[in-house]
Design a protein around this motif. Structure first.
Motif, mmCIF file in Angstrom:
data_model
loop_
_atom_site.group_PDB
_atom_site.id
_atom_site.type_symbol
_atom_site.label_atom_id
_atom_site.label_comp_id
_atom_site.label_asym_id
_atom_site.label_seq_id
_atom_site.Cartn_x
_atom_site.Cartn_y
_atom_site.Cartn_z
ATOM 1 N N ALA A 139 -15.871 -33.957 -6.800
ATOM 2 C CA ALA A 139 -16.814 -33.613 -5.734
ATOM 3 C C ALA A 139 -17.169 -32.131 -5.774
ATOM 4 O O ALA A 139 -18.335 -31.762 -5.595
ATOM 5 N N TYR A 140 -16.177 -31.273 -6.014
ATOM 6 C CA TYR A 140 -16.463 -29.833 -6.113
ATOM 7 C C TYR A 140 -17.418 -29.550 -7.262
ATOM 8 O O TYR A 140 -18.393 -28.803 -7.123
ATOM 9 N N ALA A 141 -17.126 -30.133 -8.431
ATOM 10 C CA ALA A 141 -17.947 -29.857 -9.612
ATOM 11 C C ALA A 141 -19.346 -30.435 -9.472
ATOM 12 O O ALA A 141 -20.337 -29.807 -9.868
ATOM 13 N N ILE A 142 -19.455 -31.635 -8.906
ATOM 14 C CA ILE A 142 -20.748 -32.312 -8.813
ATOM 15 C C ILE A 142 -21.623 -31.686 -7.740
ATOM 16 O O ILE A 142 -22.814 -31.444 -7.939
ATOM 17 N N LEU A 143 -21.035 -31.408 -6.583
ATOM 18 C CA LEU A 143 -21.831 -30.932 -5.455
ATOM 19 C C LEU A 143 -22.049 -29.422 -5.469
ATOM 20 O O LEU A 143 -23.064 -28.933 -4.970
ATOM 21 N N GLY A 144 -21.119 -28.671 -6.043
ATOM 22 C CA GLY A 144 -21.222 -27.221 -5.953
ATOM 23 C C GLY A 144 -21.464 -26.490 -7.250
ATOM 24 O O GLY A 144 -21.793 -25.301 -7.237
ATOM 25 N N GLY A 145 -21.304 -27.184 -8.402
ATOM 26 C CA GLY A 145 -21.511 -26.524 -9.678
ATOM 27 C C GLY A 145 -20.439 -25.489 -9.968
ATOM 28 O O GLY A 145 -19.386 -25.434 -9.305
ATOM 29 N N ARG A 169 -20.294 -22.309 -9.444
ATOM 30 C CA ARG A 169 -19.986 -21.339 -8.382
ATOM 31 C C ARG A 169 -18.907 -21.892 -7.450
ATOM 32 O O ARG A 169 -17.964 -21.178 -7.090
ATOM 33 N N ALA A 170 -19.033 -23.139 -7.048
ATOM 34 C CA ALA A 170 -18.030 -23.740 -6.166
ATOM 35 C C ALA A 170 -16.678 -23.821 -6.858
ATOM 36 O O ALA A 170 -15.627 -23.583 -6.245
ATOM 37 N N VAL A 171 -16.691 -24.141 -8.152
ATOM 38 C CA VAL A 171 -15.451 -24.205 -8.925
ATOM 39 C C VAL A 171 -14.770 -22.838 -8.950
ATOM 40 O O VAL A 171 -13.564 -22.715 -8.719
ATOM 41 N N ALA A 172 -15.538 -21.788 -9.232
ATOM 42 C CA ALA A 172 -14.970 -20.436 -9.328
ATOM 43 C C ALA A 172 -14.439 -19.945 -7.986
ATOM 44 O O ALA A 172 -13.369 -19.323 -7.920
ATOM 45 N N VAL A 173 -15.178 -20.206 -6.924
ATOM 46 C CA VAL A 173 -14.740 -19.772 -5.590
ATOM 47 C C VAL A 173 -13.478 -20.524 -5.174
ATOM 48 O O VAL A 173 -12.521 -19.929 -4.654
ATOM 49 N N LEU A 174 -13.473 -21.847 -5.412
ATOM 50 C CA LEU A 174 -12.275 -22.641 -5.108
ATOM 51 C C LEU A 174 -11.077 -22.129 -5.900
ATOM 52 O O LEU A 174 -9.982 -21.966 -5.347
ATOM 53 N N ASP A 175 -11.287 -21.862 -7.190
ATOM 54 C CA ASP A 175 -10.210 -21.339 -8.029
ATOM 55 C C ASP A 175 -9.630 -20.054 -7.453
ATOM 56 O O ASP A 175 -8.402 -19.887 -7.369
ATOM 57 N N THR A 176 -10.506 -19.142 -7.073
ATOM 58 C CA THR A 176 -10.060 -17.818 -6.645
ATOM 59 C C THR A 176 -9.351 -17.862 -5.301
ATOM 60 O O THR A 176 -8.262 -17.287 -5.138
ATOM 61 N N TYR A 177 -9.967 -18.514 -4.322
ATOM 62 C CA TYR A 177 -9.344 -18.598 -3.007
ATOM 63 C C TYR A 177 -8.006 -19.341 -3.067
ATOM 64 O O TYR A 177 -7.014 -18.935 -2.445
ATOM 65 N N SER A 178 -7.966 -20.434 -3.810
ATOM 66 C CA SER A 178 -6.732 -21.205 -3.931
ATOM 67 C C SER A 178 -5.697 -20.446 -4.737
ATOM 68 O O SER A 178 -4.492 -20.536 -4.468
ATOM 69 N N GLY A 179 -6.175 -19.697 -5.737
ATOM 70 C CA GLY A 179 -5.256 -19.031 -6.644
ATOM 71 C C GLY A 179 -4.340 -18.046 -5.963
ATOM 72 O O GLY A 179 -3.162 -17.903 -6.347
ATOM 73 N N VAL A 180 -4.846 -17.335 -4.971
ATOM 74 C CA VAL A 180 -4.011 -16.371 -4.259
ATOM 75 C C VAL A 180 -2.805 -17.075 -3.647
ATOM 76 O O VAL A 180 -1.653 -16.635 -3.801
ATOM 77 N N SER A 217 -8.230 -26.920 -11.635
ATOM 78 C CA SER A 217 -8.303 -27.190 -13.072
ATOM 79 C C SER A 217 -9.203 -28.379 -13.371
ATOM 80 O O SER A 217 -10.012 -28.349 -14.309
ATOM 81 N N TYR A 218 -9.061 -29.425 -12.589
ATOM 82 C CA TYR A 218 -9.850 -30.631 -12.831
ATOM 83 C C TYR A 218 -11.343 -30.366 -12.652
ATOM 84 O O TYR A 218 -12.169 -30.765 -13.486
ATOM 85 N N SER A 219 -11.703 -29.673 -11.579
ATOM 86 C CA SER A 219 -13.123 -29.417 -11.329
ATOM 87 C C SER A 219 -13.708 -28.477 -12.381
ATOM 88 O O SER A 219 -14.875 -28.610 -12.768
ATOM 89 N N ALA A 220 -12.899 -27.527 -12.870
ATOM 90 C CA ALA A 220 -13.383 -26.605 -13.904
ATOM 91 C C ALA A 220 -13.662 -27.330 -15.208
ATOM 92 O O ALA A 220 -14.698 -27.124 -15.851
ATOM 93 N N VAL A 221 -12.740 -28.188 -15.623
ATOM 94 C CA VAL A 221 -12.951 -28.960 -16.857
ATOM 95 C C VAL A 221 -14.108 -29.938 -16.673
ATOM 96 O O VAL A 221 -14.899 -30.166 -17.592
ATOM 97 N N MET A 222 -14.220 -30.505 -15.478
ATOM 98 C CA MET A 222 -15.332 -31.410 -15.192
ATOM 99 C C MET A 222 -16.670 -30.689 -15.312
ATOM 100 O O MET A 222 -17.633 -31.210 -15.912
ATOM 101 N N ASN A 223 -16.762 -29.482 -14.771
ATOM 102 C CA ASN A 223 -18.006 -28.714 -14.856
ATOM 103 C C ASN A 223 -18.353 -28.387 -16.300
ATOM 104 O O ASN A 223 -19.517 -28.460 -16.714
ATOM 105 N N ALA A 224 -17.337 -28.032 -17.105
ATOM 106 C CA ALA A 224 -17.577 -27.756 -18.523
ATOM 107 C C ALA A 224 -18.046 -29.010 -19.248
ATOM 108 O O ALA A 224 -18.919 -28.951 -20.126
#
Length: 523
Positions: free
Chosen positions: A180-186, A188-199, A341-348
């Protein structure tokens, strides 16, 4: 061996509420950030989906690169091996990231690449190599990366909470949310999710390390075999010491510098310098923070419980050392790691199919938003179906690294030929690539396979070495084989280019090659 206690002593309803609340909060702040950025972006729909409109700051580039790599296959799989030696996979990543920052990123930006395979098409005489390598990346994502991420995440949830929900059901929930993140947000959504969650993920993982060490009095050596705590691997270990200076370097260059799943994040910055800042930040995290969180808990689990089978060491340890009130918080951390990780690979995956296949061979003017949804749903469905294939894996991280060899060195050989030589026919690189895949498959699935029986089940030990024992090459490790695959693939590509296609390759550091390279940079 003690059972997990984090939910047995805690209130399940309260902890589940904490988990859901955190996931909703992360989704909300991601949506707010993405919506604001999209409104200000002047990029087209495909630029937004594939490259976040070229607007990722260094902070989000660093977060996206770090969390695309760090997921439950690292936390669960590497800790599941229960030895410090595997930290070299993460430490050596520093080299690959430096190569990406200062060698590959300037080249990608100079050639205006959306997919890294575009560089190959521009470097070689012919486009076949781009299509072949894009296809290999897609196969790797569909059959390895996507199902492994959700499988390892589901496995952790089972071992942490002791729940009876089938593995494939948990994996399917992860897949639907990540897609859903990869499909709906592309991107940018993947990168923002990664960063906020990563902390939160990195902080909580460090807390696990501290509590784990506290549980054994900050003493890992007593009662733990030397091979579990050494950083110098023998020839029969998972990482022989000599391979750190040979195959390990090339594996890291491939993974961090020529892998669409990673490099796509670096290509989404507005400038080369901004991308480089993000990559350097990711490299610092990689060498200072990641190594301890992916190996120390596993060794502590060995000291406390002995050898824990089926990659369950991390979940077992966390379930017993973390306070009961952290159950929901920790579940949210693991879920976030899986989703990022899943949404990032999905976007790629969506990017590779859309840019390198659909637009090129099917419909150049396709509606990219509709295509994004269709490809995402199909890839998600396939990843769920493939989860049971990994259910009997003895070590997910060992299997993952060896399967990566099927693609990594053959693909890296094509990039090496493209960057080090000119006047190369694309078909010659394809020949070298298929040689590499074939010779590595011969080694992994036929010559060096052992079958043993554990708990009544037949298990395959990839790269077991029974064949080599009989011919005096028992020291030959699969990382050594990867070095042979790389250099023999390059050599065969050069020979094919000269004797089959009649081209004389020009080495870029020769006098003629330097003139051609100077013209490319100037142009």
């Amino acid at each position: 061996m003690p059972e997990n206690t984090v939910l047995e002593t805690g209130n399940f309803a309260v902890q589940f509420g904490v988990f859901v609340s955190i996931m909703i909060f992360v989704a909300y702040i991601t949506w707010r950030k993405v919506s604001t950025a999209k409104a200000a972006s002047k990029g087209s729909a495909d630029q937004e989906i594939f490259l976040a409109g070229g607007g990722l700051s260094w902070f989000f580039v660093a977060g996206a690169i770090t969390l695309t790599n760090l997921s439950t296959d690292q936390l669960v799989g590497m800790n599941g091996a229960q030895m410090l030696l595997l930290a070299w996979w993460e430490i050596a990543g520093f080299i690959g990231l430096m190569m990406l920052a200062f060698i590959f990123v300037p080249i990608y930006y100079r050639n205006n690449c959306t997919t890294i395979t575009e560089l190959l098409e521009k470097r070689f005489d012919g486009a076949s190599i781009r299509t072949v390598i894009s296809g290999l990346f897609l196969l790797g994502n569909l059959f390895i990366y996507l199902p492994v991420v959700i499988y390892s995440g589901a496995l952790f949830m089972q071992s942490l909470f002791g729940i009876d929900i089938p593995l494939i059901v948990i994996a399917a929930i992860f897949a639907i949310m990540g897609a859903a993140y990869a499909i709906l947000g592309g991107l940018r959504a993947v990168a923002v999710l990664d960063t906020y969650s990563g902390v939160g993920i990195l902080a909580l993982a460090l807390v696990v390390v501290f509590l784990a060490l506290q549980a054994v009095g900050f003493n890992l050596s007593d009662g733990v075999p030397a091979e579990r705590i050494t950083m110098i691997g023998g020839n029969d270990s998972q990482i022989p010491f000599h391979t750190l200076f040979t195959g390990m370097i090339f594996i890291q260059i491939f993974y961090w510098s020529t892998n669409q799943n990673i490099t796509q994040k670096a290509l989404a910055a507005p400038t080369v310098k901004e991308a480089q800042k993000g990559i350097i930040a990711a490299a610092i995290v990689r060498i200072l923070v990641v190594p301890p969180i992916v190996v120390i808990p596993g060794v502590v689990a060995y000291k406390l419980y002995g050898l824990v089978p089926d990659d369950k060491a991390y979940g077992l340890l966390v379930g017993n050392i973390m306070p009961s009130w952290t159950a929901g918080l920790f579940a949210a951390m693991i879920a976030a790691a899986v989703l990022t990780s899943y949404s990032a690979v999905m976007n790629a995956t969506i990017t590779l199919w859309s840019v390198d296949f659909h637009r090129k061979f099917i419909n150049k003017s396709v509606n990219v938003i509709s295509l994004n949804r269709i490809v995402g749903i199909l890839a998600m469905t396939m990843s769920i179906i493939l989860v049971p294939l990994y259910a009997d894996t003895e070590s997910i991280i060992d299997l993952l690294q060896q399967l990566n060899g099927l693609l990594s060195m053959p693909i890296l050989s094509a990039f090496a030929a493209a960057l080090l030589f000119r006047n190369m026919d694309a078909r010659a690189a394809v020949i070298g690539l298929f040689w590499g895949v074939s010779i590595y498959a011969l080694h992994t699935f036929y010559l060096a396979v052992d079958k043993i029986t554990i708990a009544g089940k037949d298990r395959i030990l990839w790269g077991g070495g029974s064949y080599y024992d009989t011919i005096g090459l028992e020291w030959l490790h699969y990382i050594d084989v990867m070095v042979f695959v790389l250099f023999s693939s390059i050599a065969l590509a050069l020979l094919s280019n000269r004797f089959i296609f009649g081209n004389h390759a020009i080495f870029i550091f020769s006098a003629e090659g330097k003139r051609l390279r100077a013209a490319e940079v100037a142009g």
